[in-house]
Design an enzyme around this catalytic site. Structure first.
Site, PDB file in Angstrom:
ATOM      1  N   VAL A  42     -57.392  -4.026 -29.794  1.00  0.00           N
ATOM      2  CA  VAL A  42     -56.625  -3.191 -30.721  1.00  0.00           C
ATOM      3  C   VAL A  42     -56.520  -1.767 -30.181  1.00  0.00           C
ATOM      4  CG1 VAL A  42     -56.596  -2.195 -33.038  1.00  0.00           C
ATOM      5  CG2 VAL A  42     -57.159  -4.606 -32.720  1.00  0.00           C
ATOM      6  N   ALA A  43     -57.602  -1.290 -29.578  1.00  0.00           N
ATOM      7  CA  ALA A  43     -57.590   0.063 -29.012  1.00  0.00           C
ATOM      8  C   ALA A  43     -56.638   0.167 -27.827  1.00  0.00           C
ATOM      9  CB  ALA A  43     -59.000   0.448 -28.573  1.00  0.00           C
ATOM     10  N   ILE A  65     -53.682  -0.982 -27.612  1.00  0.00           N
ATOM     11  CA  ILE A  65     -52.281  -0.843 -28.031  1.00  0.00           C
ATOM     12  C   ILE A  65     -52.049   0.561 -28.584  1.00  0.00           C
ATOM     13  CG2 ILE A  65     -50.519  -1.708 -29.601  1.00  0.00           C
ATOM     14  CD1 ILE A  65     -51.997  -4.401 -29.510  1.00  0.00           C
ATOM     15  N   GLU A  69     -50.804   2.639 -30.988  1.00  0.00           N
ATOM     16  CA  GLU A  69     -50.180   2.471 -32.303  1.00  0.00           C
ATOM     17  C   GLU A  69     -49.080   3.488 -32.570  1.00  0.00           C
ATOM     18  OE1 GLU A  69     -53.405   2.702 -31.774  1.00  0.00           O
ATOM     19  OE2 GLU A  69     -54.432   0.950 -32.611  1.00  0.00           O
ATOM     20  N   ASP A  77     -10.089   4.998 -22.913  1.00  0.00           N
ATOM     21  CA  ASP A  77      -8.693   4.869 -23.279  1.00  0.00           C
ATOM     22  C   ASP A  77      -7.964   6.134 -22.833  1.00  0.00           C
ATOM     23  OD1 ASP A  77      -6.442   3.694 -24.600  1.00  0.00           O
ATOM     24  OD2 ASP A  77      -6.755   5.098 -26.243  1.00  0.00           O
ATOM     25  N   ASN A  90     -56.564   7.933 -30.790  1.00  0.00           N
ATOM     26  CA  ASN A  90     -55.267   7.257 -30.771  1.00  0.00           C
ATOM     27  C   ASN A  90     -54.240   7.931 -31.671  1.00  0.00           C
ATOM     28  OD1 ASN A  90     -55.653   5.267 -28.893  1.00  0.00           O
ATOM     29  ND2 ASN A  90     -56.214   3.675 -30.360  1.00  0.00           N
ATOM     30  N   ASP A 108     -53.743  11.749 -29.104  1.00  0.00           N
ATOM     31  CA  ASP A 108     -52.696  11.062 -28.340  1.00  0.00           C
ATOM     32  C   ASP A 108     -51.313  11.380 -28.908  1.00  0.00           C
ATOM     33  OD1 ASP A 108     -54.504   9.945 -26.672  1.00  0.00           O
ATOM     34  OD2 ASP A 108     -54.145   7.871 -27.260  1.00  0.00           O
TER      35      ASP A 108
END
Length: 878
Positions: free
Chosen positions: A285-286, A288, A290, A332, A688, A692
């Site tokens: 989990v750490a 990833i 978040e 165009d 996190n 971060d």
């Protein structure tokens, strides 16, 4: 059915109608049940709940949801009531889902705009009586009447037409009104813009009147076919979506492998299986980040705001970055590269170009303006586009009409190709003025119409009109032939739909940035080529027409697509094929346009850019971005902004993943050495979500590099970890993890009273991990430029985030109340000094690396280039 290729009598017979009385009311009622209403079909709309749930299909979001579930489970198994980590993850993915729902449904909006284009009422003859009915009740076989100002309510095969002109630019891209001829014969393969015997739904009658048989209604009309293309044409994934999906898969697979490795190693070492499972899951989990989805969302949203300030309104958030990857811009011509407004640009007589404001120029313009049917409303001129250009150049139409009243007119027809008026002069005499095609006026003028000058002007794809006049004493006995003979040739007037003044420079900037500009238009090949050469779009290659595309298989078009820069007389299907051909060659395609005919290609392109002022609602509904000022140059600024945003997202991923690797490494190595873990779970969560995420957000608004438009576009399919980013993430993550472990070791050995419960070592490890990441954020600002380089733009947001997060980190390790929550100890000055020194190491190491890189680049620049022999045998430097 190719209605344009059969006669109107045969058309009437096939539809079992009557060219004089039309259908009866009973017949119309039966056909309404058979064919349905004359309106566009609506696709089934997805419910709000379904749209919301579809936002969770992204792989990265699924990984985060799994992480949240595992976090809940581990907290429950450990009988821990701290569910804050899982709650924050769920909050992040739900906010992202809400934003995604708000940004959706382009196809529904495009179809809604198409329905608003439909004429609300139509005049038809039923049972011999003229009646006005709702346009949605029209059926095939109805005899419809058309008058000036009407919007054509369905696809109609003309039976008769009197001076009928129809503006079809929204459907075909051609700026000039099309003169219709009910008796014209067209081959089955005739392009849409050349079918003179047809009028199409949602086009506008600009002059004359006519009637015809309704041949197609609703979804079977040409506009209905475009609506069908919008429903079946899928919007491609943006490059960023693909790269984030790839990143999510890498992180997900990496987390699973980490789980398995740690779990198996623990079992080998004889540790309890449940404890090992919980430890492995916690580390996975750490692993990833978040905050990554939220950071990307906020970076893109801030980019949308900056682009809106520069007149580029982004409707689809992921499209902000896509522009930065654009390698081809298909544009165009009419209304996008040009002004969609006919303008006089050249005037000549037999001696050459007329002098500005000369007496001969004034006389030519006055006579040309008198020979028009335009009307004035203040300073605005209304009428047919060519005649409006003449009156705008003369600037005195209302004064001329008062001074020289018209007494007779011989109108323009497609067979005569000229118009003649007779005006009364102040002395009671009359002046005859004729304007028309130079080849038609040639035999009518004494001495001809300056054929050489006409050829030069026509070679520039100008629309050329000749003007002649004569004075007469009486109108008695003057028939058409006598009036239009023996004219004095006044001169030639050349007109064009001129390029926008800023486009040429914008095209040059596109080429400098490695972007290929391509013109796709419904206009004639000669006109398209002339405009493309003026703007620098057509420098080599050839112009390809719609009929040539029809005969060309898609595989050949894809193989030869780089040989073409201009496509003329194309249909909506052709535009989609061209876009897809470039995409099949790995290009990221941007499509600009303003007409109904552009909508399918706008939706098929990686990013569609519609014009905000002149663009139709259909084009805006199908586009990802709207240029609010209709300025082609705005797209270049949008590309620059998009490239900057991609660079900033890449910086945030670089920063977040290198930090996460540092966190994992410190815990993983301690586990391998059977040491007490250097970081508590709440400390990992703090790193996190605070030290971060906030610097990552600040890196997302990093000022754009000055040389970003000198770089080549990012190729489709290239990894977000390309150009050494993956290696840099691993090396820098190892550095941060090693520094954190070193701080942990110093604290545990030299300062902790009980090494089995290393609270000081854990605090120093926590502080070094957090503060070194804050220092490392400054390394992310540039891969090559030094932090201390003069002239570098500043990122105040990053300074503010660093100060704020640094203060919070110090508070966590200095305020007694917080030390209890975060399981830290109050550090003394020596411990803080060691922590600060270790935290600054990333800056020192990365600055040395940048200096070495700059030295190698400088050596490469000063090293003599090897000589090689060219084909002629001469030596040259490559």
């Amino acid at each position: 059915m190719e209605w344009h290729s059969i006669s109107n009598a045969e058309c009437t017979k096939k539809l079992m109608s009557d060219s004089e009385k039309g259908l009866s009311k009973v017949q119309a009622g039966h056909r309404l049940k058979q064919y349905g209403k004359n309106e566009l079909a609506q696709p089934p709309r997805k419910s709000l709940l379904l749209r919301f749930l579809e936002q969770f299909k992204d792989f990265m979001v699924l990984i985060l949801l799994i992480a949240a579930a595992i976090s809940f489970m581990t907290s429950y198994l450990q009988q821990d009531t701290d569910y804050i980590g899982a709650i924050i993850i769920l909050l992040i993915v739900n906010v992202n889902a809400v934003i995604g729902v708000v940004q959706e449904s382009r196809a529904e909006k495009a179809l809604s705009a198409l329905q608003n284009l439909a004429a609300p009422h139509a005049q038809v003859i039923r049972g011999g009586q003229t009646v006005k009915i709702p346009a949605k009740e029209l059926v095939p076989g109805d005899l419809a009447l058309l008058e000036t100002g009407d919007m054509v309510p369905a696809d109609i095969r003309l039976i008769n037409a009197t001076e009928l002109s129809v503006q079809e630019s929204a459907l075909t891209g051609e700026s000039r009104a099309v003169q219709k001829n009910a008796l014209a014969h067209c081959e089955p393969e005739t392009p849409l813009g050349d079918r003179r015997n047809m009028c199409y739904s949602s086009t506008v009658v600009t002059a004359g009147h006519g009637c015809g048989i309704v041949v197609e209604t609703g979804m079977h009309t040409e506009v209905g076919h475009i609506a069908h293309l919008l429903t079946v044409q899928k919007t491609p994934q943006t490059p960023l979506q693909k790269k984030l999906e790839q990143t999510g898969k890498i992180l997900g697979v990496g987390a699973l492998l980490l789980c398995a490795i740690i779990f198996l190693m623990g079992l080998v070492q004889g540790m309890p299986p449940l404890d090992m499972f919980l430890t492995a899951v916690s580390l996975a989990v750490a692993a990833i980040p978040e905050g990554l989805p939220a950071v990307v969302t906020i970076v893109l949203a801030s980019g949308m705001k900056r682009m809106a300030d520069r007149h580029a309104i982004v409707r689809h958030m992921m499209a902000v970055e896509t522009l930065g990857s654009a390698s081809v811009i298909c544009s165009d011509k009419t209304g996008t590269l040009t002004q969609n407004h006919m303008t006089v640009v050249d005037m000549r007589d037999t001696s050459g170009r007329l002098g500005a404001h000369s007496q001969r120029e004034r006389r030519l313009l006055d006579c040309a303006a008198l020979c028009t049917n335009c009307t004035m409303d203040g300073s605005h001129v209304f009428g047919e586009a060519t005649e409006v250009a003449l009156c705008e150049a003369a600037q005195n139409k209302d004064t001329l009409d008062r001074e020289f009243p018209r007494v007779r007119e011989i109108p323009f027809t497609s067979s005569r190709k000229r118009m003649t008026v007779v005006v009364r002069l102040p002395g009671g005499h009359f002046r005859v003025i004729t304007k028309g095609a130079p080849d038609v006026l040639e035999p009518m003028c004494r001495g001809g119409c300056a054929a050489r000058q006409n050829h030069e002007m026509a070679s520039r794809a100008l629309r050329v009109l000749a003007v002649g006049c004569k004075e007469i004493n009486t109108l008695d006995g003057m028939d058409e032939n006598r009036l239009e003979s023996g004219l004095e040739f006044l001169g030639l007037i050349g007109m064009e739909d001129p390029p926008r003044p800023e486009v040429k420079q914008a095209v040059a900037l596109c080429r400098q940035a490695g972007i290929r500009p391509v013109m796709i238009t419904g206009d004639h090949a000669d006109t398209a080529a002339a405009v493309a050469r003026t703007l620098g779009i057509l420098t080599d290659g050839k112009v390809v027409s719609g009929p040539e595309l029809d005969a060309m298989p898609q595989e050949k078009l894809t193989a030869d697509i780089y040989n073409y820069s201009v496509f003329a007389r194309v249909s909506p299907e052709h535009k989609v094929r061209i876009v897809q051909a470039f995409q099949n060659r790995g290009e990221v395609v941007a499509m600009t346009g303003d007409g109904v005919n552009d909508a399918p290609a706008l939706k098929a392109a990686d990013i569609g850019c519609a014009m905000g002022l002149s663009g139709t609602d259909v084009a805006k509904g199908a586009a990802d971005m709207i240029l609010a000022d209709d300025n082609f140059a705005t797209i270049v600024e949008a590309v620059r902004e998009g490239r900057g945003i991609y660079s900033n997202i890449r910086r945030t991923i670089h920063f977040l993943l290198s930090c996460n690797i540092g966190e994992l490494l410190s815990v993983f190595v301690s586990f391998l050495l059977r040491l007490p873990l250097p970081l508590a779970a709440i400390q990992l969560l703090w790193v996190n979500l605070v030290t971060d995420s906030f610097p990552a957000l600040a890196l997302g608004v990093e000022p754009i590099d000055c040389d970003v438009m000198k770089q080549k576009p990012i190729r489709r399919g290239s990894s977000i970890f390309s150009h050494g980013l993956g290696w840099s993430i691993c090396v820098e993550g190892c550095l941060i993890g090693a520094l954190s472990l070193l701080a942990y070791t110093i604290g545990r050995i030299f300062f902790d009273v009980n090494p089995a419960n290393p609270i000081i070592g854990r605090t120093m490890s926590f502080a070094v991990l957090s503060l070194s990441q804050l220092a490392h954020a400054f390394n992310m600002r540039s891969d090559t430029h030094s932090l201390f380089e003069h002239g570098r733009s500043q990122n105040r947001k990053l300074v503010e985030a660093t100060i704020g997060c640094g203060a919070l980190m110090i508070a966590v390790a200095a305020v007694p109340a917080l030390t209890v929550v975060f399981k830290t100890a109050v550090l003394n000055p020596m411990q803080w000094l060691i922590t600060a020194a270790l935290s600054l190491v990333p800056i020192v190491v990365i600055e040395l690396e940048k200096a070495l890189f700059r030295g190698k680049v400088q050596q490469t620049k000063t090293k003599p280039l090897p000589a090689q022999t060219d084909k002629a045998g001469k030596l040259e430097h490559t």
